[in-house]
Design a protein around this motif. Structure first.
Motif, PDB file in Angstrom:
ATOM      1  N   THR A 190       0.859  -1.190   0.000  1.00 34.84           N
ATOM      2  CA  THR A 190       0.000   0.000   0.000  1.00 34.84           C
ATOM      3  C   THR A 190       0.893   1.237   0.000  1.00 34.84           C
ATOM      4  O   THR A 190       2.014   1.224   0.528  1.00 34.84           O
ATOM      5  N   ARG A 197       0.713   5.880  -0.825  1.00 32.49           N
ATOM      6  CA  ARG A 197      -0.114   7.076  -0.993  1.00 32.49           C
ATOM      7  C   ARG A 197      -0.329   7.356  -2.469  1.00 32.49           C
ATOM      8  O   ARG A 197       0.614   7.295  -3.261  1.00 32.49           O
ATOM      9  N   SER A 198      -1.569   7.677  -2.819  1.00 29.77           N
ATOM     10  CA  SER A 198      -1.891   7.969  -4.211  1.00 29.77           C
ATOM     11  C   SER A 198      -1.190   9.243  -4.658  1.00 29.77           C
ATOM     12  O   SER A 198      -0.973  10.161  -3.864  1.00 29.77           O
ATOM     13  N   ASN A 228      -8.218  12.205   0.678  1.00 32.68           N
ATOM     14  CA  ASN A 228      -7.320  11.131   1.099  1.00 32.68           C
ATOM     15  C   ASN A 228      -6.013  11.081   0.320  1.00 32.68           C
ATOM     16  O   ASN A 228      -5.033  10.521   0.769  1.00 32.68           O
ATOM     17  N   VAL A 244      -3.313   9.414   3.011  1.00 29.51           N
ATOM     18  CA  VAL A 244      -3.566   8.067   3.513  1.00 29.51           C
ATOM     19  C   VAL A 244      -3.114   7.059   2.465  1.00 29.51           C
ATOM     20  O   VAL A 244      -3.255   7.288   1.267  1.00 29.51           O
ATOM     21  N   GLU A 245      -2.587   5.926   2.909  1.00 33.02           N
ATOM     22  CA  GLU A 245      -2.114   4.899   1.984  1.00 33.02           C
ATOM     23  C   GLU A 245      -3.288   4.081   1.458  1.00 33.02           C
ATOM     24  O   GLU A 245      -3.540   2.961   1.886  1.00 33.02           O
ATOM     25  N   THR A 246      -4.017   4.683   0.501  1.00 33.00           N
ATOM     26  CA  THR A 246      -5.180   3.999  -0.067  1.00 33.00           C
ATOM     27  C   THR A 246      -4.831   3.235  -1.340  1.00 33.00           C
ATOM     28  O   THR A 246      -5.553   2.339  -1.743  1.00 33.00           O
ATOM     29  N   GLN A 266      -5.205   3.056  -7.857  1.00 33.14           N
ATOM     30  CA  GLN A 266      -5.267   4.160  -6.908  1.00 33.14           C
ATOM     31  C   GLN A 266      -6.455   5.069  -7.207  1.00 33.14           C
ATOM     32  O   GLN A 266      -6.515   6.201  -6.771  1.00 33.14           O
ATOM     33  N   ARG A 279     -10.984   6.110  -3.212  1.00 28.92           N
ATOM     34  CA  ARG A 279     -10.548   6.620  -1.913  1.00 28.92           C
ATOM     35  C   ARG A 279     -10.417   5.494  -0.892  1.00 28.92           C
ATOM     36  O   ARG A 279      -9.762   5.642   0.123  1.00 28.92           O
ATOM     37  N   SER A 280     -11.061   4.389  -1.158  1.00 28.32           N
ATOM     38  CA  SER A 280     -11.036   3.257  -0.231  1.00 28.32           C
ATOM     39  C   SER A 280      -9.931   2.285  -0.614  1.00 28.32           C
ATOM     40  O   SER A 280      -9.827   1.861  -1.772  1.00 28.32           O
ATOM     41  N   GLN A 281      -9.105   1.899   0.369  1.00 28.41           N
ATOM     42  CA  GLN A 281      -8.059   0.915   0.126  1.00 28.41           C
ATOM     43  C   GLN A 281      -8.667  -0.429  -0.261  1.00 28.41           C
ATOM     44  O   GLN A 281      -8.136  -1.146  -1.120  1.00 28.41           O
ATOM     45  N   ASN A 288      -9.695  -0.285  -3.902  1.00 24.53           N
ATOM     46  CA  ASN A 288      -8.501  -0.322  -4.740  1.00 24.53           C
ATOM     47  C   ASN A 288      -7.911  -1.729  -4.790  1.00 24.53           C
ATOM     48  O   ASN A 288      -7.416  -2.172  -5.827  1.00 24.53           O
TER      49      ASN A 288
END
Length: 348
Positions: A226, A228-229, A236, A240-242, A258, A261-263, A266
Protein backbone atom coordinates in the motif's frame (compact mmCIF):
# COMPACT_ATOMS: atom_id res chain seq x y z
CA UNK A 1 -26.87 -8.95 -48.67
CA UNK A 2 -29.91 -10.57 -50.29
CA UNK A 3 -33.21 -10.90 -48.42
CA UNK A 4 -33.00 -14.71 -48.71
CA UNK A 5 -29.72 -14.63 -46.75
CA UNK A 6 -31.37 -12.60 -44.00
CA UNK A 7 -34.29 -15.06 -43.86
CA UNK A 8 -31.81 -17.96 -43.61
CA UNK A 9 -30.09 -16.34 -40.62
CA UNK A 10 -33.44 -15.70 -38.96
CA UNK A 11 -34.57 -19.30 -39.45
CA UNK A 12 -31.29 -20.65 -38.10
CA UNK A 13 -31.40 -18.37 -35.06
CA UNK A 14 -35.04 -19.21 -34.36
CA UNK A 15 -34.16 -22.93 -34.20
CA UNK A 16 -31.23 -22.30 -31.84
CA UNK A 17 -33.31 -20.01 -29.63
CA UNK A 18 -36.08 -22.62 -29.41
CA UNK A 19 -33.54 -25.30 -28.42
CA UNK A 20 -32.01 -23.09 -25.71
CA UNK A 21 -35.44 -22.14 -24.34
CA UNK A 22 -36.25 -25.85 -24.14
CA UNK A 23 -33.08 -26.49 -22.12
CA UNK A 24 -33.78 -23.51 -19.82
CA UNK A 25 -37.25 -24.85 -19.06
CA UNK A 26 -35.91 -28.27 -18.09
CA UNK A 27 -36.44 -29.44 -14.47
CA UNK A 28 -32.71 -29.85 -13.78
CA UNK A 29 -31.54 -26.72 -15.58
CA UNK A 30 -30.21 -24.96 -12.47
CA UNK A 31 -28.41 -28.02 -11.07
CA UNK A 32 -25.27 -26.79 -12.84
CA UNK A 33 -25.45 -23.02 -12.25
CA UNK A 34 -22.29 -22.21 -14.22
CA UNK A 35 -23.57 -24.00 -17.32
CA UNK A 36 -27.02 -22.47 -16.84
CA UNK A 37 -25.52 -18.96 -16.83
CA UNK A 38 -23.63 -19.72 -20.06
CA UNK A 39 -26.82 -20.92 -21.75
CA UNK A 40 -28.74 -17.83 -20.65
CA UNK A 41 -25.99 -15.51 -21.92
CA UNK A 42 -25.97 -17.35 -25.24
CA UNK A 43 -29.75 -17.03 -25.41
CA UNK A 44 -29.62 -13.28 -24.76
CA UNK A 45 -27.03 -12.76 -27.52
CA UNK A 46 -28.99 -14.84 -30.04
CA UNK A 47 -32.19 -12.94 -29.29
CA UNK A 48 -30.35 -9.62 -29.72
CA UNK A 49 -29.08 -10.73 -33.13
CA UNK A 50 -32.54 -11.97 -34.01
CA UNK A 51 -34.04 -8.54 -33.38
CA UNK A 52 -31.35 -6.87 -35.51
CA UNK A 53 -32.01 -9.24 -38.42
CA UNK A 54 -35.79 -8.80 -38.10
CA UNK A 55 -35.46 -5.03 -38.43
CA UNK A 56 -33.34 -5.46 -41.58
CA UNK A 57 -35.66 -8.11 -43.00
CA UNK A 58 -38.75 -5.92 -42.45
CA UNK A 59 -37.03 -2.90 -43.98
CA UNK A 60 -35.95 -4.97 -47.00
CA UNK A 61 -39.47 -6.38 -47.45
CA UNK A 62 -41.03 -2.90 -47.26
CA UNK A 63 -38.53 -1.59 -49.80
CA UNK A 64 -39.32 -4.51 -52.13
CA UNK A 65 -43.04 -3.70 -51.88
CA UNK A 66 -42.34 -0.03 -52.62
CA UNK A 67 -40.27 -0.90 -55.69
CA UNK A 68 -42.99 -3.26 -56.97
CA UNK A 69 -45.60 -0.54 -56.44
CA UNK A 70 -43.54 2.05 -58.32
CA UNK A 71 -43.02 -0.37 -61.22
CA UNK A 72 -46.68 -1.40 -61.37
CA UNK A 73 -47.94 2.19 -61.41
CA UNK A 74 -44.96 3.55 -63.34
CA UNK A 75 -44.68 6.21 -60.64
CA UNK A 76 -41.27 7.90 -61.00
CA UNK A 77 -42.08 10.24 -58.09
CA UNK A 78 -41.27 7.39 -55.70
CA UNK A 79 -37.65 7.31 -56.87
CA UNK A 80 -36.39 9.65 -54.15
CA UNK A 81 -38.11 7.70 -51.37
CA UNK A 82 -36.82 4.40 -52.77
CA UNK A 83 -33.26 5.75 -52.82
CA UNK A 84 -33.51 6.97 -49.22
CA UNK A 85 -34.86 3.61 -48.04
CA UNK A 86 -32.13 1.81 -49.98
CA UNK A 87 -29.42 3.95 -48.38
CA UNK A 88 -30.84 3.29 -44.91
CA UNK A 89 -31.06 -0.45 -45.59
CA UNK A 90 -27.47 -0.54 -46.85
CA UNK A 91 -26.27 1.34 -43.74
CA UNK A 92 -28.16 -1.08 -41.47
CA UNK A 93 -26.69 -4.13 -43.19
CA UNK A 94 -23.15 -2.67 -43.02
CA UNK A 95 -23.60 -1.95 -39.32
CA UNK A 96 -24.71 -5.51 -38.57
CA UNK A 97 -21.95 -6.98 -40.76
CA UNK A 98 -19.41 -4.82 -38.93
CA UNK A 99 -20.74 -5.98 -35.58
CA UNK A 100 -20.62 -9.60 -36.74
CA UNK A 101 -16.85 -9.27 -37.16
CA UNK A 102 -16.58 -8.89 -33.40
CA UNK A 103 -16.92 -12.61 -32.86
CA UNK A 104 -13.53 -13.37 -31.34
CA UNK A 105 -13.19 -15.30 -28.11
CA UNK A 106 -12.98 -12.18 -25.94
CA UNK A 107 -14.41 -9.48 -28.21
CA UNK A 108 -17.57 -8.98 -26.15
CA UNK A 109 -15.65 -8.38 -22.91
CA UNK A 110 -14.63 -5.26 -21.08
CA UNK A 111 -10.94 -4.46 -21.37
CA UNK A 112 -7.91 -2.95 -19.70
CA UNK A 113 -6.03 -0.33 -21.75
CA UNK A 114 -2.47 0.55 -20.71
CA UNK A 115 -0.38 3.43 -22.04
CA UNK A 116 3.41 3.68 -21.58
CA UNK A 117 5.54 6.62 -22.64
CA UNK A 118 8.60 5.82 -24.73
CA UNK A 119 12.14 7.09 -24.41
CA UNK A 120 12.46 10.85 -24.59
CA UNK A 121 11.57 12.18 -21.17
CA UNK A 122 9.11 15.07 -21.05
CA UNK A 123 8.25 14.90 -24.77
CA UNK A 124 7.18 11.23 -24.61
CA UNK A 125 5.42 11.68 -21.27
CA UNK A 126 3.38 14.58 -22.66
CA UNK A 127 2.47 12.45 -25.69
CA UNK A 128 1.33 9.59 -23.41
CA UNK A 129 -0.84 12.10 -21.54
CA UNK A 130 -2.38 13.27 -24.83
CA UNK A 131 -3.15 9.66 -25.78
CA UNK A 132 -4.79 9.06 -22.41
CA UNK A 133 -7.06 12.07 -22.97
CA UNK A 134 -7.82 10.83 -26.52
CA UNK A 135 -8.98 7.41 -25.28
CA UNK A 136 -11.02 8.92 -22.44
CA UNK A 137 -12.80 11.13 -24.98
CA UNK A 138 -13.31 8.14 -27.31
CA UNK A 139 -14.94 6.26 -24.45
CA UNK A 140 -17.29 9.16 -23.68
CA UNK A 141 -18.37 9.41 -27.33
CA UNK A 142 -19.03 5.67 -27.65
CA UNK A 143 -20.87 5.14 -24.35
CA UNK A 144 -18.07 3.22 -22.63
CA UNK A 145 -17.46 3.71 -18.93
CA UNK A 146 -13.81 4.69 -18.52
CA UNK A 147 -12.15 4.33 -15.12
CA UNK A 148 -8.57 5.45 -14.56
CA UNK A 149 -7.24 2.64 -12.37
CA UNK A 150 -3.64 3.71 -12.08
CA UNK A 151 -1.42 6.56 -13.23
CA UNK A 152 2.27 7.31 -12.87
CA UNK A 153 2.89 11.03 -13.26
CA UNK A 154 5.77 12.21 -15.45
CA UNK A 155 8.78 14.22 -14.35
CA UNK A 156 7.56 17.77 -14.75
CA UNK A 157 4.82 17.13 -17.32
CA UNK A 158 2.67 14.35 -18.75
CA UNK A 159 2.57 10.75 -17.56
CA UNK A 160 4.90 7.78 -17.60
CA UNK A 161 2.04 5.28 -17.68
CA UNK A 162 -1.70 4.94 -17.16
CA UNK A 163 -4.11 2.02 -16.84
CA UNK A 164 -7.77 2.47 -17.84
CA UNK A 165 -10.64 0.05 -17.33
CA UNK A 166 -13.08 0.22 -20.27
CA UNK A 167 -16.56 -1.14 -19.57
CA UNK A 168 -19.14 -1.52 -22.32
CA UNK A 169 -20.45 -3.77 -25.06
CA UNK A 170 -17.60 -5.16 -27.19
CA UNK A 171 -15.06 -2.84 -25.54
CA UNK A 172 -12.19 -5.25 -26.17
CA UNK A 173 -13.40 -6.08 -29.68
CA UNK A 174 -13.09 -2.45 -30.70
CA UNK A 175 -10.06 -1.32 -28.74
CA UNK A 176 -7.83 -4.29 -29.61
CA UNK A 177 -7.24 -2.32 -32.82
CA UNK A 178 -5.18 0.15 -30.76
CA UNK A 179 -2.46 -2.33 -29.73
CA UNK A 180 0.95 -1.04 -30.77
CA UNK A 181 3.25 1.96 -30.90
CA UNK A 182 1.83 5.42 -31.58
CA UNK A 183 4.19 8.06 -33.04
CA UNK A 184 3.86 11.84 -32.74
CA UNK A 185 5.66 14.45 -34.88
CA UNK A 186 5.27 18.09 -33.81
CA UNK A 187 7.00 21.34 -32.89
CA UNK A 188 7.84 20.80 -29.26
CA UNK A 189 6.15 23.13 -26.76
CA UNK A 190 9.05 22.32 -24.42
CA UNK A 191 11.80 23.38 -26.84
CA UNK A 192 12.75 27.06 -26.68
CA UNK A 193 14.21 26.77 -30.20
CA UNK A 194 10.87 25.48 -31.59
CA UNK A 195 12.43 22.41 -33.19
CA UNK A 196 10.48 19.45 -34.52
CA UNK A 197 10.42 16.39 -32.25
CA UNK A 198 9.29 12.79 -32.68
CA UNK A 199 7.78 11.01 -29.66
CA UNK A 200 6.56 7.47 -29.08
CA UNK A 201 4.14 5.79 -26.70
CA UNK A 202 2.88 2.21 -26.61
CA UNK A 203 -0.70 1.09 -26.08
CA UNK A 204 -1.63 -2.43 -24.99
CA UNK A 205 -5.18 -3.71 -24.58
CA UNK A 206 -6.16 -6.94 -22.84
CA UNK A 207 -9.60 -8.45 -22.17
CA UNK A 208 -10.89 -8.14 -18.63
CA UNK A 209 -11.48 -11.48 -16.92
CA UNK A 210 -15.12 -12.04 -16.04
CA UNK A 211 -16.58 -14.21 -13.31
CA UNK A 212 -17.00 -17.16 -15.67
CA UNK A 213 -13.26 -17.67 -16.01
CA UNK A 214 -11.57 -19.36 -13.11
CA UNK A 215 -8.05 -18.05 -12.54
CA UNK A 216 -6.27 -19.94 -9.76
CA UNK A 217 -4.10 -17.61 -7.70
CA UNK A 218 -2.50 -18.83 -4.48
CA UNK A 219 -2.65 -16.03 -1.86
CA UNK A 220 0.78 -17.16 -0.64
CA UNK A 221 2.18 -16.14 -4.05
CA UNK A 222 1.05 -12.53 -3.66
CA UNK A 223 2.86 -9.52 -2.25
CA UNK A 224 0.48 -6.66 -1.44
CA UNK A 225 1.89 -3.16 -0.94
CA UNK A 226 0.00 0.00 0.00
CA UNK A 227 1.16 3.53 -0.71
CA UNK A 228 -0.11 7.08 -0.99
CA UNK A 229 -1.89 7.97 -4.21
CA UNK A 230 -0.22 10.49 -6.49
CA UNK A 231 -1.56 13.26 -8.69
CA UNK A 232 -4.69 15.32 -8.28
CA UNK A 233 -7.43 13.96 -6.06
CA UNK A 234 -9.63 14.25 -3.00
CA UNK A 235 -9.00 14.51 0.70
CA UNK A 236 -7.32 11.13 1.10
CA UNK A 237 -4.84 11.58 -1.75
CA UNK A 238 -1.25 12.02 -0.52
CA UNK A 239 -2.47 11.68 3.09
CA UNK A 240 -3.57 8.07 3.51
CA UNK A 241 -2.11 4.90 1.98
CA UNK A 242 -5.18 4.00 -0.07
CA UNK A 243 -3.36 2.95 -3.25
CA UNK A 244 -2.64 -0.78 -3.64
CA UNK A 245 -0.04 -2.67 -5.65
CA UNK A 246 -0.26 -6.47 -5.94
CA UNK A 247 2.64 -8.56 -7.24
CA UNK A 248 2.28 -12.21 -8.28
CA UNK A 249 5.75 -13.33 -7.24
CA UNK A 250 6.18 -16.50 -9.41
CA UNK A 251 5.47 -14.61 -12.65
CA UNK A 252 6.46 -11.09 -11.50
CA UNK A 253 3.06 -9.85 -12.71
CA UNK A 254 2.17 -6.50 -11.16
CA UNK A 255 -1.21 -4.75 -10.91
CA UNK A 256 -1.90 -1.45 -9.16
CA UNK A 257 -4.92 0.74 -8.51
CA UNK A 258 -5.27 4.16 -6.91
CA UNK A 259 -8.52 5.40 -8.44
CA UNK A 260 -10.70 4.96 -5.34
CA UNK A 261 -10.55 6.62 -1.91
CA UNK A 262 -11.04 3.26 -0.23
CA UNK A 263 -8.06 0.91 0.13
CA UNK A 264 -10.47 -2.04 0.05
CA UNK A 265 -11.95 -0.95 -3.28
CA UNK A 266 -8.50 -0.32 -4.74
CA UNK A 267 -7.44 -3.80 -3.63
CA UNK A 268 -10.48 -5.35 -5.36
CA UNK A 269 -9.75 -3.45 -8.58
CA UNK A 270 -6.05 -4.34 -8.47
CA UNK A 271 -6.95 -8.01 -7.99
CA UNK A 272 -9.31 -7.86 -10.97
CA UNK A 273 -6.55 -6.31 -13.07
CA UNK A 274 -4.06 -8.95 -11.89
CA UNK A 275 -6.45 -11.75 -12.91
CA UNK A 276 -6.83 -10.17 -16.35
CA UNK A 277 -3.05 -10.05 -16.77
CA UNK A 278 -2.71 -13.65 -15.59
CA UNK A 279 -5.46 -14.71 -17.99
CA UNK A 280 -3.66 -12.93 -20.81
CA UNK A 281 -0.40 -14.68 -19.95
CA UNK A 282 -2.18 -18.03 -20.00
CA UNK A 283 -3.70 -17.27 -23.41
CA UNK A 284 -0.31 -16.33 -24.79
CA UNK A 285 1.24 -19.50 -23.39
CA UNK A 286 -1.43 -21.72 -24.97
CA UNK A 287 -1.83 -19.90 -28.28
CA UNK A 288 1.57 -18.28 -28.87
CA UNK A 289 1.66 -19.27 -32.53
CA UNK A 290 -1.87 -18.18 -33.45
CA UNK A 291 -2.97 -15.60 -30.96
CA UNK A 292 -3.47 -12.20 -32.60
CA UNK A 293 -2.89 -10.39 -29.34
CA UNK A 294 0.58 -11.88 -29.06
CA UNK A 295 1.35 -10.85 -32.63
CA UNK A 296 0.38 -7.27 -31.81
CA UNK A 297 2.45 -7.34 -28.65
CA UNK A 298 5.53 -8.44 -30.60
CA UNK A 299 5.16 -5.33 -32.78
CA UNK A 300 5.35 -2.98 -29.81
CA UNK A 301 8.87 -1.76 -30.33
CA UNK A 302 10.26 1.62 -31.31
CA UNK A 303 10.36 1.99 -35.08
CA UNK A 304 7.36 -0.25 -35.77
CA UNK A 305 4.55 2.20 -35.09
CA UNK A 306 1.02 1.31 -36.09
CA UNK A 307 -0.09 4.93 -36.43
CA UNK A 308 1.56 8.32 -36.94
CA UNK A 309 0.14 11.63 -35.75
CA UNK A 310 1.77 14.53 -37.60
CA UNK A 311 1.15 18.11 -36.37
CA UNK A 312 4.03 19.71 -38.31
CA UNK A 313 4.87 20.55 -41.10
CA UNK A 314 1.32 19.45 -42.05
CA UNK A 315 -1.68 17.89 -40.28
CA UNK A 316 -2.20 14.17 -40.78
CA UNK A 317 -3.02 11.04 -38.82
CA UNK A 318 -2.23 7.84 -40.73
CA UNK A 319 -2.68 4.20 -39.75
CA UNK A 320 0.17 2.25 -41.33
CA UNK A 321 -1.67 -1.09 -41.20
CA UNK A 322 -4.67 0.02 -43.25
CA UNK A 323 -3.39 3.24 -44.95
CA UNK A 324 -6.45 5.09 -43.61
CA UNK A 325 -5.58 8.73 -43.00
CA UNK A 326 -7.19 12.06 -42.16
CA UNK A 327 -6.11 15.69 -41.90
CA UNK A 328 -8.49 16.26 -38.98
CA UNK A 329 -5.86 15.83 -36.28
CA UNK A 330 -7.91 17.76 -33.72
CA UNK A 331 -10.91 15.50 -34.26
CA UNK A 332 -8.76 12.40 -33.75
CA UNK A 333 -7.19 13.77 -30.57
CA UNK A 334 -10.73 14.51 -29.36
CA UNK A 335 -11.56 10.80 -29.66
CA UNK A 336 -12.73 10.32 -33.25
CA UNK A 337 -11.08 6.91 -33.79
CA UNK A 338 -13.88 4.89 -35.35
CA UNK A 339 -12.62 5.26 -38.93
CA UNK A 340 -9.30 3.67 -37.93
CA UNK A 341 -10.87 0.94 -35.78
CA UNK A 342 -13.42 -0.01 -38.43
CA UNK A 343 -10.76 -0.22 -41.16
CA UNK A 344 -8.57 -2.41 -38.96
CA UNK A 345 -11.41 -4.81 -38.16
CA UNK A 346 -12.44 -5.02 -41.82
CA UNK A 347 -8.87 -5.82 -42.88
CA UNK A 348 -7.79 -8.15 -40.10
Amino acid sequence: MRISEVIFDLDKNEILIAELHSKAEGPNFWDDQKNAQKILLQLIKLEEWNELWKVIHNRASNLEDLINLAEAEEDVSLGGEIQRELDELRASVEEVEFKSMLSGKDDNKNCILTIHSGAGGTEAQDWADMLMRMYLRYGEQNNFRMTLLDILEGDGAGIKSATIEVVGEYAYGYLKAENGVHRLVRISPFDANKRRHTSFASVFVIPEVDDEIDIEINPADLRIDTYRSGGKGGQNVNKVETAVRITHIPTNTVAACQSERSQTQNKMNAMKLLKSKMYQKELEKQEAALDEIEKSKMKIEWGSQIRSYVFHPYNMVKDHRTDVETSDTQGVMDGDLNKFIKAFLLKF
